[in-house]
Scaffold this motif. Sequence first.
Motif, PDB file in Angstrom:
ATOM      1  N   SER A 110      -1.329  -2.676  -3.722  1.00  0.00           N
ATOM      2  CA  SER A 110      -0.340  -1.734  -4.426  1.00  0.00           C
ATOM      3  C   SER A 110      -1.679  -0.924  -5.409  1.00  0.00           C
ATOM      4  O   SER A 110      -1.393   0.288  -5.504  1.00  0.00           O
ATOM      5  CB  SER A 110       0.554  -2.129  -5.159  1.00  0.00           C
ATOM      6  N   SER A 111      -2.555  -1.575  -6.031  1.00  0.00           N
ATOM      7  CA  SER A 111      -3.425  -0.815  -6.994  1.00  0.00           C
ATOM      8  C   SER A 111      -4.416   0.150  -6.293  1.00  0.00           C
ATOM      9  O   SER A 111      -4.614   1.105  -6.655  1.00  0.00           O
ATOM     10  CB  SER A 111      -4.029  -2.030  -7.815  1.00  0.00           C
ATOM     11  N   SER A 147       1.615   6.884  -7.043  1.00  0.00           N
ATOM     12  CA  SER A 147       0.585   7.480  -7.455  1.00  0.00           C
ATOM     13  C   SER A 147       0.856   8.960  -7.015  1.00  0.00           C
ATOM     14  O   SER A 147       0.380  10.039  -7.796  1.00  0.00           O
ATOM     15  CB  SER A 147      -0.601   6.935  -6.741  1.00  0.00           C
ATOM     16  N   SER A 195       0.942  -1.119  -0.051  1.00  0.00           N
ATOM     17  CA  SER A 195       0.033  -0.033  -0.101  1.00  0.00           C
ATOM     18  C   SER A 195       0.999   1.202  -0.096  1.00  0.00           C
ATOM     19  O   SER A 195       0.600   2.007  -0.557  1.00  0.00           O
ATOM     20  CB  SER A 195      -1.018  -0.075   1.223  1.00  0.00           C
ATOM     21  N   THR A 206      -3.392   3.823 -10.335  1.00  0.00           N
ATOM     22  CA  THR A 206      -3.197   5.392 -10.615  1.00  0.00           C
ATOM     23  C   THR A 206      -3.887   5.528 -11.987  1.00  0.00           C
ATOM     24  O   THR A 206      -4.638   6.794 -11.895  1.00  0.00           O
ATOM     25  CB  THR A 206      -1.748   5.772 -10.777  1.00  0.00           C
ATOM     26  N   GLY A 255      -2.817   3.124  -5.150  1.00  0.00           N
ATOM     27  CA  GLY A 255      -2.503   3.925  -6.386  1.00  0.00           C
ATOM     28  C   GLY A 255      -3.604   4.822  -6.923  1.00  0.00           C
ATOM     29  O   GLY A 255      -3.263   5.699  -7.406  1.00  0.00           O
ATOM     30  N   SER A 262       1.104  -2.899 -11.053  1.00  0.00           N
ATOM     31  CA  SER A 262      -0.312  -2.741 -10.403  1.00  0.00           C
ATOM     32  C   SER A 262      -0.458  -1.403  -9.530  1.00  0.00           C
ATOM     33  O   SER A 262      -1.514  -0.988  -9.900  1.00  0.00           O
ATOM     34  CB  SER A 262      -0.294  -3.852  -8.974  1.00  0.00           C
ATOM     35  N   SER A 263       0.637  -0.687  -9.199  1.00  0.00           N
ATOM     36  CA  SER A 263       0.508   0.745  -8.927  1.00  0.00           C
ATOM     37  C   SER A 263      -0.064   1.618  -9.948  1.00  0.00           C
ATOM     38  O   SER A 263      -0.918   2.395  -9.730  1.00  0.00           O
ATOM     39  CB  SER A 263       1.700   1.166  -8.140  1.00  0.00           C
ATOM     40  N   GLY A 304       2.470   1.674  -3.315  1.00  0.00           N
ATOM     41  CA  GLY A 304       1.458   2.025  -4.483  1.00  0.00           C
ATOM     42  C   GLY A 304       1.005   3.686  -3.996  1.00  0.00           C
ATOM     43  O   GLY A 304       0.927   4.520  -5.095  1.00  0.00           O
TER      44      GLY A 304
END
Length: 491
Positions: free
Chosen positions: A298-299, A112, A105, A254, A302, A249-250, A108
């Motif tokens: 992470s997404s 972003s 987290s 974003t 993001g 994934s980040s 991510g």
Amino acid sequence: MMVFVTHLLIALLGVVAGIVFGAIPGMTATMAVAVFLPMTYAYDLDTALFLLLGLYVGGISGGLVPAILINIPGTPSTITTPFDGYPMAKRGEGERALKIGITASLVGGLISHLCLWLFTPLLSSAALKFSSVEKFLIILFALTVIAALSKGQMLRGIFAGFLGVLTSLCGMFSVNNAYRMVPGFLKAKMQDGFQLLPVLIGLFAIAQIFQEAEEGMRFKVEKTENENKEASVFSLKDFKGQGVNLIRSSLIGTFMGILPGVGGSAASILAYAQAKNFSKHPEKMGTGVAEGLIASESSNNGLTGGALIPLLSLGIPGDSTTAVLISAFMLQGIQVGPLFITQHPDTWNTILIALLVCNILMFLCMFYPIKWSSKIIYIPRQRLYPIIIMICIVGAYATKNGRIFDVWTLLAFGLVGYIFGKIKIPASCYLIGFILGSDLENYFIQSISASNGSLMVFFTRPIGWVIWVLIFASIAYAIMDDRKSKKKALS
């Protein structure tokens, strides 16, 4: 120095409160920001931003706690977190899974943040060429996102959006007030229309409390089976070979945040799907591996910086939480949009600093005291909700320096939000329509007045053509996506 310490403490308050809201199933980051929004009356804009961004980041991150420990996503953006997090917890690796998710987290959120810093000024510079015509079309484009928000129930979503627009126009122009079909005792109260804050809190906070009251607040937490007291130890080796997955994934999160109205759940699902497609061992995904957990967490973090990009550069909310953040700027008398960065450079710098600080505080508040913070899910709702109701009523009453009408508005829209939930009408679509409706009419009238009443002004500018293409593309995508959702529901 003293000011920074104050901002740091306010950000810490926001992050901790956001984590609490995110960790309790059914309570989201949007609800957290809505409930605490009245507190911003007591602060200047910079201090309010540290609080609200802390709530945003904490609320998104806190959802992983119940997702991993009890297989219930705390927020919509953690929808794929239980796929691998819960199996790890059942094996006695709950603490390790939580720490993997928190670290992902943080990464991510930082990626972003970098995208927000780099791309928002560029998008704002391009948007400076927009006249009232382009601004009207941009808002129209934002409204088409409503269709994408309501998968499988497009007509309900569009209805909610137009109803929100209609409601926002109450009191927009004084000439309309004489013809408003309302009882005489309400005319004086309705001169300024419905205030954003009571509407917003009612839809997202009071409606949720009504729903919980109907169910008897019987939510119970069951401890996972085979839970060992000595969980597997977390180490950075858990991220070995996951660098590409983490960055990809980040960036997906974003990018999905930049697309207005798409939301964190879509970002989480897409990132998880891509992680599985590129995995060397896709058959292990969903059995309790770090790879899936990293992709999901992470997404969804993001999303935080990505959703702020269209908000600050175009004035379009990227998700329901940033739609609430618009009201914070409005309460401080600041208009977000193409001129925001040039007219308010200090506020722009504050946002960048606040988002960075909040991501770091989120990591510190969740990673080290994870054994204690995971107990948040055991807080009885019947003790928590009375406090929330009190905060909501005080905030609504203070909206216009003490009007009981705004308290009744709060309760009325809480009932509206409750009914929306019953008949499957998305409240987020209504909120977007309500926020954008007044600007839609304002820019439409400006454009028509400048062209002496000719509608052709909306079809003669090159930038306008590009926006029209985006509008039709958005509608086409929403229609196809809606059909796919209906086919899946039938199969």
